[in-house]
Structure formats: structure tokens, C-alpha cells
Design an enzyme around this catalytic site. Structure first.
Site, short mmCIF file in Angstrom:
data_model
loop_
_atom_site.label_atom_id
_atom_site.label_comp_id
_atom_site.label_asym_id
_atom_site.label_seq_id
_atom_site.Cartn_x
_atom_site.Cartn_y
_atom_site.Cartn_z
N LEU A 227 -15.43 2.85 -38.00
CA LEU A 227 -16.22 2.70 -36.78
C LEU A 227 -17.54 3.47 -36.78
O LEU A 227 -18.28 3.40 -35.80
CB LEU A 227 -15.39 3.16 -35.57
CG LEU A 227 -14.15 2.33 -35.24
CD1 LEU A 227 -13.40 2.94 -34.06
CD2 LEU A 227 -14.52 0.88 -34.93
N HIS A 228 -17.87 4.21 -37.84
CA HIS A 228 -19.08 5.04 -37.81
C HIS A 228 -19.14 5.86 -36.52
O HIS A 228 -20.06 5.68 -35.70
CB HIS A 228 -20.34 4.17 -37.91
CG HIS A 228 -20.67 3.71 -39.30
ND1 HIS A 228 -21.67 2.78 -39.54
CD2 HIS A 228 -20.15 4.02 -40.51
CE1 HIS A 228 -21.74 2.56 -40.85
NE2 HIS A 228 -20.82 3.30 -41.45
N ALA B 238 -20.90 1.75 -32.50
CA ALA B 238 -21.56 0.45 -32.38
C ALA B 238 -21.42 -0.37 -33.65
O ALA B 238 -21.95 -1.47 -33.74
CB ALA B 238 -23.05 0.64 -32.05
N HIS B 239 -20.71 0.17 -34.65
CA HIS B 239 -20.49 -0.53 -35.93
C HIS B 239 -19.00 -0.60 -36.20
O HIS B 239 -18.34 0.42 -36.28
CB HIS B 239 -21.17 0.21 -37.09
CG HIS B 239 -22.63 0.48 -36.88
ND1 HIS B 239 -23.29 1.54 -37.49
CD2 HIS B 239 -23.56 -0.16 -36.14
CE1 HIS B 239 -24.56 1.52 -37.13
NE2 HIS B 239 -24.75 0.50 -36.31
N GLN B 240 -18.49 -1.80 -36.36
CA GLN B 240 -17.07 -1.98 -36.69
C GLN B 240 -16.97 -2.72 -38.02
O GLN B 240 -17.60 -3.76 -38.18
CB GLN B 240 -16.34 -2.75 -35.58
CG GLN B 240 -16.44 -2.10 -34.21
CD GLN B 240 -17.67 -2.50 -33.43
OE1 GLN B 240 -18.05 -3.66 -33.41
NE2 GLN B 240 -18.32 -1.55 -32.77
#
Length: 750
Positions: free
Chosen positions: A506-507, A682-684
């Protein structure tokens, strides 16, 4: 049927309530009295002294301090937002509902609030709504610090979230919110790009304008072979390839396959918007363009997740950063994960093609308030800062692209790859959700039977009058609905590979803030203006100069999102923080995570933060604070629940170091620490990762399912591990390679 062309803001993106039939939250009047009392304690009326002069700004400021969270219709609107949790996180809604019910009784209030509800006068015990305001504030402070009975803290977190997010993101029918003036916020009203015809109109079917009778006509007019199955109440549609999802993976795959002469159908559960549709209003835009309306927590509440849910997916609402896959990451994927694609010239060529198609530029002619601060702060303390390429022009000064790019300058898939696809005969169905993948058993190697994917069953979403199911029969099926939705679709369709839904990266991010008053600093603009990400500071692994362990960048935070993150330590404090909103610069530290989570069912996301990642975030958070201080902030702080901060004017180096040493990355609201924080993502990525063997991942190096022939995954979920930087270019390049191989295999079949 088609939507009538108009240059007005799309009705779904306007402010005001669209339904006048009351509220659907289902809370009783006694529960609503409690939630109104909570909202009042969170955001109480705090009138300013009367000696203020009567300029328009002062009037707005006075009205802001006088405003109360209990004013109608704010409590009902907050309760409506709570209802969003019912689909993906029903336990949260049940918990809040039960606590509200208990607090509507005297003995229940005594149980949850202790002696603060007692009075010397009859009836001696107050219900929560009868407790004096000051004592209610004290109760909420106790709930925020509660270490034993965590459900009370979670109720505090959820009610705070919906109260403040609604209060600061809502807009009336004219797109106005009376408190915005007091906090220095103005909605982007620049002239929009107006197009006589929507670019995707020729291939578009919007199910919200269709009925059962019109849909079959629309499908046929688009050149599709359609038959009606009355017994099963469905339409059967044939094509070469069906793609579920239209974002960075699906959009690219659609273009590649359509350009190769194949008949392509794209299914998108969200709606289609173009530049002149966008309103730049945070509340309505988040509700329509993001998964779960932008309110998507992990199951333990520690992670708030942003994911696109519109035609174009995240590419329609992301922050424009275009960073090529780091060489060290490509080496890791090709050597450690044994996937030769990532060491091949084909992948490098794909990145070049992607960057050309989405108009990537390395230049930015004017940096935003926050990026100026990042750059100058880094320069003053000797940190290297680099420019970030963007998929828009060098003159693109837009801080509201996260609500859709109203100028049409940013190039998402909906204005690039999908235009190419439609130009080559692809058909897009919006408001159409894939429910199940269809499989048949066919003879495989060694006389065994192997599943073959024959297409997908889909249905129109709730806005449509279409009642019939759609059975799309295809030669290949591509799941490109993202790392949060591809695994649930595959699992609910009967696939058993244990890697599906696991290894979710997930960052994770942590935010720091610094306050820069206009009259005390030389930075122009406000935090919501200008290009969102145009500069980056990278912190590398100790044994590497090419693998960023941490990156520090500037975010987009509208007033609703900002207020939801801001620590609440008192009603007055939150008002004082919000009037500084426009000149509060935010920086975030993002880590390339070693820890991972899983998503097996829609909206049910779990995630474990690794110890190494926690230490990296701590390092990044301290660096972000140091950058803000160096840039000249008068005050800096974190978003920890106790409101951790320090005044910086004339601060001694020793005092700053002492403060930075106190900065820790603590657990989420479910942890048993007195202080806690919320992480964001915001990154998956990587929840159906590509692998050399079936034991290590969900799909092979061509993106094809190990279990089912003809089923491909073409989104961020196929990446072998976290990228460490914005993954848009990586996802599009990987999708380009996978789709090119699919096109070649279809050519051989034909």
C-alpha cells in the site's frame, strides 16, 4: 440512449442534496440527538470578541467561530456519511449505532461516560445529549485517549471523521460553503475545457440512461452480437476480449487489443466525466470519483485508502506524477522473482511508448506553494531534490486534478488510451459491474481438466433501470479493476490459488505540516493551488544509490480531507487550526513497504505494518519536519492524536533535535497506546502478483491465471512487489506488455 450534451457541471458532481425524500441513515431520533451532541462538542460555538472590525473577512471569521457542528442539517449529513461504512465495514456502523443507542439512556451514559454525566440535581444522571458542553468535550478527550475499551476510541475516530469531513467538504446547490472564506479556501473556478463532443461518445453506453429495451438496441448499434435469454433474464454478448476496469491497466489493454483488430468490451462500474463536467467540489467529486466516496478504511481503522472509481480509474484523479520504474526494482523483479519481462528491451520500449502517449513532460514552469517549500527547505539543509515528470503541460497549474482535471490538460486513460480503443471499435459500458467470471472445464496437459475462462457476468449499477444481467462471452477475459477489486472478483468466482488477495502493498504514508503565514514568509499561493507533485526528495537504502527507501512529496488535501486528518484536542483548537488551513503546507513520507496485507472480499482490507517500514516512516517524518523548519515555518507538527507540534521562530537547534527525537510512528486507533495515528495510502499493488511458479503468485509472467486459461490480470495487482514510487508508469507499461502478448496469442488463435 445518450446523455444530452451540455457544458454545465455534471449533476452528479454538483453540490446540494439531490434527493428530497429524507435521509437513509436509519438512525432514530434519540440516536440523532446523541450524534448532534457529539458534533457540537467536536465543533462548538466559540464566539470571537466583539472588538473585531467588520470587514467581510472578519464577518466570515466571526461566523466561523460562532458556527456549531450541531446546526441542521450537519448531524444528519454526518450520519449519512457513516452509512457508507455499511457495505465494506458493517461492524463499524453497528458499533456506532449501538453506542449512540446506549448514550440515549441515562444508565448507558453513566456506563460509557463515568462521573462526568452526574449532577447534584434530579434526575442526577444526564443522558449524553443533556450533559453540559464543556463536560462533553472532556468525555471526547477521554475517548480519544482510551486504552482499555478500544470500541469507544473507534466511535470517537469515526464520528470525528464524518463530522469534520462533511462540515468542510459539503457544498450547496451553488457550489458554496459559508465557512470556506474563513479558512482561506476557494474552489477552482478557472475556465474549463469545453468539448463539442465527448471523446468516447462513439463507443460509449452509459447504463444509467438505459432501460432493458433500449440497452439491446444500443449494444447492437455498436456492432455487437447480442441475443436475449428470456429464461435467465439476461442478454448474451459476444466479443474477442472483455476487460473489467478502465484505469491504468484496463485502458492500456483496451487500446492495444482494439488496435490489433479485436472486438473489445470494457466494463466500468463508475461513470464517465469529461473536463467540463468537473466541479472541483471536494465532497461531490470524492463521492463520485473514488471508491467508497473516498472513505475506505482498513478493517482496524489504521489505514485510510484512496482508490479511483470512475472511467479512467485512478488516472482520472491522481496527482499527475509520472516516474519510471527504478532500475533497481526492475533488477529485483527479473532476478529475485525470476520474471525476465522486466529485464527485457520490450519493457523499456513500453515505458517509452506509455510516456509518449500520455504526454509526459519533465518541466514545470511554476511550482505550487507546497512544492516551493519542499524545494527550498531541501536546498537549505543540503538534501537533494529532483523534479517529477507529469502527464500534463509545463504550464499546468492545477491543484484540483484530484477531483478531475477541468482544463483537460492532464492525460488520464479516459483521454488517451480509451480514445484509441474507441477509435478502433471498442465499446465501453459505464455503470456496469462485473459480478462473476465464467469458467468451463477443458482438456489440459497430461489428460487433466483445466478451467478456461469464457467471459463474465455483469449487471448495471443502482442508478440504471436495466434489470437484465449481461453475459459477455469472450475469447479472453482481463481483470483490470485494481488491486482492491481484482482479488475479490476472482475469489468469488471460485478460484482457489491462495496467493490471490495476499501480498497487498500500500505504500503507507505519514504526513507532517508546517504553518507559513503570508506576512511572515516569502512563498506565494495557497496549499490547494498549483501542480500537486512536481518535486521529490528521495532517501535511499544504505547499500544502494538507486532504490528509494522513502520518498518525500507534497499531497493534495482539500479542506474536508485535511480536517478529517487534523488531530482533535479541543473544539477551539480545531477551529484555530482550520483558519490556518490555506497556508499550512503538508509533506508526506512514503515507504516502499516490506509489510503487506490482504483483500479477499470487497472492501475488507487488512494490513500489517512491518517494523522496518515503521522505522522508515519515522525517518521520513523527521526529515519532512526538518525540511519544513528549514523552509521557514513558524510552527510544525505531525498528525498524531495528541496534536504534537512545536513553535519554530528562533528555535534553538538543541530544542529542535529534542522535538524530532520525540517524533515516533505510533500505532493506529485500534492500538492500546494513549496516542495513535492514521496512515494513508493512494497506491495499491501486488495482490495478484506475477510469479515464476504457481506457489509464489496468482498469475504467470504473461499475466495469465495459473488456474484458468484465457483469464488475465492487467492492473497494479500483478506487480511482484511494491515499486517505491508512484506506480502509474509501471502499471501502464506492464499492461502494455501483457496486452501485446494477448494480442499475439489471439492472432495465432484466429
Amino acid at each position: 440512449m445518450e446523455r444530452e450534451e451540455s457544458c454545465e457541471t455534471h449533476p452528479l458532481l454538483k453540490g446540494g442534496r439531490r434527493k428530497e425524500k429524507g435521509y437513509s441513515h436509519g438512525l432514530s431520533s434519540s440516536q440523532m440527538h446523541v450524534i448532534a451532541a457529539i458534533c457540537e462538542a467536536l465543533f462548538p460555538s466559540q464566539p470571537l470578541d466583539s472588538q473585531n472590525n467588520q470587514s467581510s473577512v472578519d464577518k466570515a471569521l466571526s461566523a466561523f467561530y460562532t458556527a456549531s457542528g450541531s446546526q441542521a442539517p450537519l448531524p444528519d449529513e454526518a450520519a449519512e456519511l457513516l452509512f457508507k461504512f455499511n457495505r465494506s465495514f458493517p461492524e463499524a456502523l453497528s458499533l456506532v449505532s449501538w453506542v449512540l443507542l446506549i448514550l440515549s439512556f441515562r444508565l448507558g451514559t453513566l456506563l460509557l461516560c463515568g462521573t462526568l454525566c452526574l449532577d447534584w440535581r434530579w434526575p442526577f444522571i444526564h443522558k449524553f445529549s443533556e450533559i453540559p458542553l464543556e463536560k462533553r468535550e472532556e468525555i471526547l478527550k477521554r475517548w480519544s485517549r482510551e486504552k482499555c475499551w478500544i470500541p469507544l476510541r473507534l466511535v470517537f475516530v469515526l464520528t470525528k471523521l464524518v463530522c469534520f469531513y462533511n462540515l468542510f467538504s459539503r457544498a450547496d446547490v451553488n457550489g458554496h460553503n459559508p465557512i470556506w472564506k474563513a479558512i482561506g479556501y476557494q474552489v477552482d473556478t478557472r475556465e474549463k475545457l469545453t468539448q463539442k463532443k465527448r471523446p468516447l461518445q462513439e463507443g460509449l453506453i452509459e447504463t444509467m440512461y438505459e432501460t432493458d429495451s433500449t440497452l439491446i438496441q444500443s449494444l447492437t448499434e455498436k456492432g455487437l452480437e447480442v441475443t436475449e435469454d428470456l429464461e435467465q433474464n439476461m442478454y448474451k454478448i459476444k466479443c474477442d476480449a472483455v476487460i473489467v476496469g478502465s484505469g491504468c491497466g484496463g485502458g492500456v489493454a483496451a487500446a492495444v487489443l482494439a488496435n490489433s483488430g479485436h472486438k473489445v468490451i470494457i466494463l466500468e462500474k463508475g461513470e464517465y466525466f469529461v473536463s467540463h463536467d468537473y466541479s472541483s467540489l471536494e465532497g461531490p467529486s470524492m463521492n463520485e470519483l473514488y471508491e467508497s466516496g473516498g472513505i475506505l478504511p482498513s478493517l482496524d481503522g489504521k489505514m485510510m485508502i484512496l482508490a479511483g472509481s470512475t472511467l479512467g480509474g485512478x488516472s482520472a484523479i491522481n496527482w499527475s506524477a509520472c516516474i519510471r520504474t527504478p532500475d533497481s526494482v526492475l533488477r529485483e523483479w527479473s532476478e529475485k522473482h525470476k520474471i525476465p519481462l522486466f529485464a527485457s528491451p520490450d519493457y523499456q520500449s513500453a515505458m517509452d511508448t506509455v510516456c509518449r502517449r500520455i504526454g509526459v513532460t519533465e518541466n514545470c514552469n511554476k511550482e505550487s506553494f507546497q512544492n516551493q517549500i519542499l524545494r527550498q527547505g531541501c536546498a537549505k539543509i543540503g538534501f537533494k531534490v529532483e523534479p517529477v515528470a507529469i502527464n500534463s503541460s509545463a504550464d499546468h497549474y492545477c491543484g484540483s486534478c484530484c477531483y478531475g482535471c477541468r482544463t483537460g490538460d492532464k492525460k488520464g486513460t479516459e483521454s488517451t488510451w480509451l480514445v484509441d480503443a474507441v477509435g478502433n471499435g471498442a465499446v465501453i459500458l459505464t455503470g456496469c459491474k462485473a459480478e462473476k467470471l465464467n469458467f468451463t472445464l477443458k482438456d489440459g496437459d497430461n489428460g487433466t481438466k483445466r478451467k478456461t475462462c469464457s467471459g463474465v457476468i455483469a449487471s448495471a449499477t443502482w442508478r440504471s433501470k436495466v434489470t437484465k444481467k449481461l453475459q459477455i462471452e469472450s475469447k479472453v477475459t482481463i481483470s483490470a479493476c485494481g488491486s482492491l477489486s481484482t482479488p475479490p472478483l476472482m475469489i468469488s468466482s471460485g478460484l482457489k490459488n491462495p496467493n490471490i488477495g495476499k501480498n497487498l502493498h500500500l505504500h503507507p504514508c505519514q504526513f507532517a505540516w508546517g504553518y507559513f503565514p503570508e506576512d511572515m514568509t516569502n512563498f506565494s499561493g495557497n496549499n490547494y493551488e498549483g501542480g500537486i507533485i512536481t518535486s521529490i526528495h528521495k532517501v535511499f537504502e544504505e547499500d544502494s544509490t538507486s532504490t528509494p527507501r522513502i520518498i518525500i512529496e507534497a499531497p493534495a488535501l482539500g479542506p474536508g480531507s485535511f480536517s478529517a486528518l487534523v488531530p482533535w484536542v479541543s473544539g477551539l483548537d480545531v477551529k484555530e487550526r482550520m483558519v490556518k488551513y490555506a497556508r499550512t503546507a503538508n509533506l508526506f513520507a512514503l515507504v516502499r513497504d516490506h509489510g503487506s496485507g490482504e483483500v479477499k472480499a470487497e472492501g475488507r482490507i487488512s494490513y500489517k505494518l512491518d517494523k522496518i517500514d515503521r522505522e522508515s516512516l519515522q525517518t521520513g517524518l523527521r526529515k519532512a519536519l526538518r525540511i519544513l523548519v528549514a523552509a521557514g515555518a513558524v510552527e510544525v507538527g505531525t498528525y498524531r492524536s495528541d496534536g504534537q507540534r512545536i513553535k519554530c521562530r528562533g528555535i534553538k537547534e538543541s530544542d529542535l533535535e529534542e522535538f524530532l527525537d520525540s517524533v515516533r510512528v505510533v500505532g493506529g486507533p485500534s492500538s492500546r497506546n494513549e496516542v495513535w495515528t492514521v496512515f494513508t495510502s493512494a497506491h495499491q499493488m501486488t495482490s495478484c502478483r506475477m510469479s515464476a511458479t504457481e506457489e509464489e503468485g496468482a498469475v504467470d509472467e504473461n499475466g495469465e491465471s495459473w488456474e484458468a486459461k484465457g483469464l488475465y490480470v492487467c492492473d497494479g495487482s500483478v506487480l511482484p512487489s511494491a515499486v517505491g514510487v508512484n506506480p502509474m508508469i509501471t502499471i501502464q507499461s506492464t499492461a502494455y506488455c501483457i496486452a501485446s502478448n494477448i494480442a499475439e496469442s489471439l492472432k495465432k488463435q484466429n
